[in-house]
Scaffold this active site. Structure first.
Site, PDB file in Angstrom:
ATOM      1  CB  VAL A 160      -1.118   0.007   1.312  1.00 33.55           C
ATOM      2  CG1 VAL A 160      -1.794   1.288   1.131  1.00 33.55           C
ATOM      3  CG2 VAL A 160      -1.773  -1.220   1.432  1.00 33.55           C
ATOM      4  CG  ASP A 165      -9.033  -9.401   7.783  1.00 31.74           C
ATOM      5  OD1 ASP A 165      -9.245  -9.889   8.828  1.00 31.74           O
ATOM      6  OD2 ASP A 165      -7.898  -8.912   7.053  1.00 31.74           O
TER       7      ASP A 165
END
Length: 624
Positions: A29, A138
C-alpha cells in the site's frame, strides 16, 4: 509512512507515489497524490497472486462492486487497473489512526458512549457494503480508522478476491481469509459466509474498543485454541461495561440467524457528537500534521532531484510552501477547537440482552493508556517450552497409524481450560478441552475435560487425566493411566495442510473393473487449506442407483462427504467422513472410517493415497 525505496515505482497509473503505508499478505500500500492534488492510498497486488487468472477475474469483479458501495464509512474507489501486470486499486486516503493503534498503543479502552457511536458508524458502513452484495471478511481493529467525522472501514475487496475456489473462508492458495482473533464461527469452520459473519466480527471489535481485549483471546494463546474458542466458547466479557453487554452479546451470537443486521443496529443505536474523547481528537490533529509534513518532505525531495538514490526527480511541482504551512496550521487549529468543544450527551438505547442476569458485571473501563496485554485469558503458569501443538500415534506406526492424538497447549492459570485435544480412532473423532491441574518446567498435568466435537455425534466421552513430560524441546511423553505415547511438535495456525496435498484429485476407473459403464462412475477428492478442526477434506462420489435385485438403473446417486482435519503430520490425519445432507442424494452409502493421506509419484504423475485407518488398500487419486 516510510520513504519509497529504489525498487518502488515513481507512479502508478495517474497517481504520483509519496511513500509506503504498509504491506500485507495481499500486497503493498502506497500513499500517493492525484494530478488534482487529492491524497489517495494505492494498493498493489503481490505478483504471486497476480499470476493466477482466477484471482484476477475475481479481483476485477470485486473492484467493480466496490465502486458501487458509496456512502459514508468507507473509502471511495478513485481508480483501478485490474488488467495491469500488477493489478492495483486506488481509494481515498483516510487521515486517521487505526482503532488498534488508539486503543492498544496510545489512549487505551474507549468510553462506552464512544463505543456505541463506533458501533453505529461501523454498522452504517457495513449496511452500504452488504447492500452492494459484499462481505468484508476481515473486520478487525487495524482495519478500522478513526476520523473526526466517524469511523472508516478499509481493506475489503482484495480479501474476497483471494477466495478463488471455495465459497467459505478457506482459499485454494492456502490462506484463510480473516484474522484469527476476529473471525466468526462460520469463518473458522470454512463455511459459506454471509453478511452475518461481519456482524460477529463487529461484536469482537467493539469488545476490543471497550476493554483493550479480544473476546476470545489472541494468537499468543495458540491460533487453533483461539479459533476453537470462537467456534465453541462464550466470549470473555468480564471487563465490558454493562451498558454495552446487550449490544455485544447480540452481535456475538453463535447462530448467524440470531444476530441483528447492520441496518437494525443503525436504527437502534443513538450516537454522540463529538464522538471521540478530547485526547483522541488531539491525536487526530497530530496524526494529520505528521502526514502533511511527510508529504511536504517527499514533494520537496522530488522537485529538487533528491528523491533518493537511483530515483529520478518528479517534474510535477508541489504546492507552494506557504500554502502548505497554512493548510497544516489550519488543520491543527481545527483539531484544537474540537478538543475544547463540549461533548454532546448520549441517549442510551439498549439492544435487548438475551440474558439480563449476565449482561455484564460492575467493572469499569481502565484508565486511558492502561490496556495491559491484548488477551482474554490471564497470565499463566505453563512453561514456554510446552506451548503449541503436539501430536503422536497411540496405536499403529507413524507410517500406518490406527489411533492418533493431538493436544494444543495455551497459556493459563491452574484451573483454566488451556488445552485443546483431538483423538482419532478407526470410527471416531473426539475434540475437547482440558483443565490445567499443575505445571512446572518439565511436566504439565491436565485434569477434567469436556467434549466439544464428536464424529459420529454423541459417541465420545471426555478425555481422562493426562500427563505431559518434556523429553526434549521437540519431544514429550504423553500418558493417561496405563497408556503412553511419544508426542512431537506439530504445526499450528490457519494454514497447516502441506501444499502438495492441496487441490482436486480424481480416481481413474479401470475398465476391467467398471466395464463399459465406467463413465457413470466418478470419485473426486478436494483438499483445501485450513486449521485443525476444519472440514478440509471433501469427496464427491457419483455412481448408478440399483434396484432391489442389485441391477443398475438409469438414475445416478451423488454423494458428498467431508472429513475434519485431525493432525498435521506426515501422513495427514482426517476423522470419519460424514455425508453433507444438502449435497447428497437419499440412499448414499455410509463412509464413516477415519483415514490418513499421503502424496507420491506413480509413473511420473502425482498420486494421492487415501488410506483407511484400518487394514485395507488405499484409494488412489490423480491430480486434476
Amino acid at each position: 509512512m516510510e520513504p519509497l525505496n529504489a525498487e518502488d515505482p515513481v507512479s502508478i497509473g495517474p497517481f504520483r507515489l509519496l511513500g509506503r503505508l504498509g504491506a500485507g499478505g495481499m500486497g503493498r500500500v502506497f500513499l500517493a497524490r492525484s494530478a488534482g492534488g487529492r491524497t489517495v492510498a494505492v494498493k498493489v497486488v503481490h505478483a504471486e497472486l497476480a499470476a493466477r487468472d482466477e484471482f484476477r477475474r475475481r479481483f476485477a469483479r470485486e473492484v467493480a462492486a466496490l465502486e458501487q458501495v458509496g456512502g459514508t464509512g468507507t473509502a471511495p474507489v478513485l481508480g483501478s487497473d485490474t488488467a495491469a501486470e500488477s493489478p492495483w486499486v486506488a481509494v481515498g486516503y483516510v487521515p486517521g489512526p487505526s482503532l488498534r493503534a488508539v486503543v492498544g498503543d496510545e489512549f487505551g479502552p474507549l468510553p462506552a458512549a464512544t463505543v456505541r457511536t463506533l458501533a453505529s458508524g461501523l454498522a452504517r458502513a457495513l449496511t452500504h457494503v452488504h447492500t452492494a452484495g459484499l462481505v468484508h471478511r476481515d473486520l478487525k481493529p487495524s482495519n478500522v480508522l478513526l476520523t473526526v467525522d466517524g469511523p472508516q472501514i478499509i481493506d475489503f475487496g482484495i480479501a474476497r478476491a483471494v477466495e478463488t475456489v471455495t465459497d467459505g473462508g478457506l482459499t485454494s492458495t492456502g490462506a484463510v481469509v480473516g484474522s484469527p482473533g476476529f473471525m466468526s464461527p462460520e469463518q473458522v469452520r470454512g463455511e459459506k459466509l454471509t453478511a452475518a459473519s461481519d456482524i460477529f466480527c463487529l461484536g469482537s471489535v467493539l469488545v476490543y474498543a471497550a476493554t483493550g481485549q479480544a473476546p476470545f483471546g489472541t494468537a499468543d494463546s495458540g491460533v487453533h485454541a483461539t479459533m476453537f474458542r470462537i467456534a465453541h466458547d462464550e466470549p470473555d466479557l468480564g471487563d465490558l461495561p454493562a451498558e454495552l453487554a446487550g449490544l455485544v452479546r447480540a452481535c456475538l451470537a453463535k447462530d448467524p440467524a440470531a444476530r441483528p443486521t447492520a441496518a437494525e443496529l443503525v436504527e437502534t443505536i443513538t450516537v454522540a457528537d463529538p464522538w471521540l474523547p478530547a485526547e483522541v481528537l488531539a491525536r487526530l490533529g497530530r496524526h494529520a500534521a505528521r502526514v502533511l509534513e511527510a508529504e511536504a518532505t517527499t514533494s520537496a525531495g522530488a522537485t529538487d532531484g533528491t528523491a533518493g538514490p537511483g530515483r529520478p526527480g518528479d517534474p510535477t511541482p508541489p504546492p507552494a510552501p506557504t500554502a502548505r504551512k497554512r493548510r497544516r496550521g489550519g488543520l491543527i487549529a481545527a483539531a484544537t477547537a474540537l478538543v475544547v468543544a463540549a461533548a454532546a450527551t448520549l441517549t442510551y438505547v439498549f439492544w435487548p440482552d438475551p440474558d439480563p442476569g449476565t449482561g455484564g458485571d460492575k467493572q469499569k473501563n481502565r484508565a486511558a493508556g492502561q490496556t495491559g496485554e491484548v488477551s482474554a485469558r490471564p497470565s499463566g503458569i505453563v512453561a514456554a517450552t510446552f506451548l503449541g501443538a503436539w501430536e503422536g500415534v497411540r496405536s499403529g506406526s507413524a507410517d500406518h497409524p490406527r489411533e492418533t492424538a493431538r493436544i494444543e497447549i495455551g497459556q493459563g492459570a491452574a484451573g483454566s481450560k488451556v488445552a485443546v485435544y483431538v483423538q482419532v480412532s478407526e470410527e471416531r473423532l473426539c475434540m475437547g478441552r482440558s483443565r490445567l491441574v499443575s505445571a512446572d518446567e518439565d511436566k504439565v498435568v491436565l485434569g477434567e475435560s469436556d467434549v466439544t466435537t464428536s464424529v459420529p455425534a454423541q459417541r465420545c466421552t471426555p478425555a481422562a487425566h493426562q500427563t505431559l513430560t518434556l523429553r526434549s524441546p521437540d519431544v514429550l511423553e504423553w500418558s493417561s493411566g496405563a497408556a503412553k505415547a511419544i508426542f512431537r511438535k506439530a504445526g499450528t495456525g490457519t494454514s497447516v495442510v502441506p501444499e502438495p496435498l492441496l487441490g482436486r484429485w480424481k480416481m481413474e476407473n479401470d475398465p476391467l473393473i467398471f466395464g463399459r459403464n465406467r463413465d457413470r462412475y466418478s470419485d473426486e477428492v478436494t483438499i483445501t487449506q485450513g486449521p485443525v478442526g476444519a472440514a478440509v477434506f471433501r469427496r464427491v462420489h457419483v455412481y448408478p442407483r440399483t434396484d432391489d435385485e442389485g441391477n443398475e438403473t438409469s438414475e445416478s446417486l451423488v454423494c458428498t462427504f467431508t472429513a475434519i482435519l485431525a493432525g498435521t503430520g506426515t501422513p495427514l490425519v482426517v476423522g470419519p467422513s460424514t455425508a453433507v445432507p444438502d449435497a447428497s442424494d437419499r440412499g448414499c452409502e455410509r463412509a464413516d472410517i477415519s483415514g490418513y493421506l499421503a502424496v507420491d509419484r506413480f509413473k511420473g504423475r502425482e498420486r494421492l493415497l487415501v488410506f483407511p485407518m484400518m487394514d485395507g488398500e488405499p484409494g488412489e487419486y490423480y491430480r486434476v
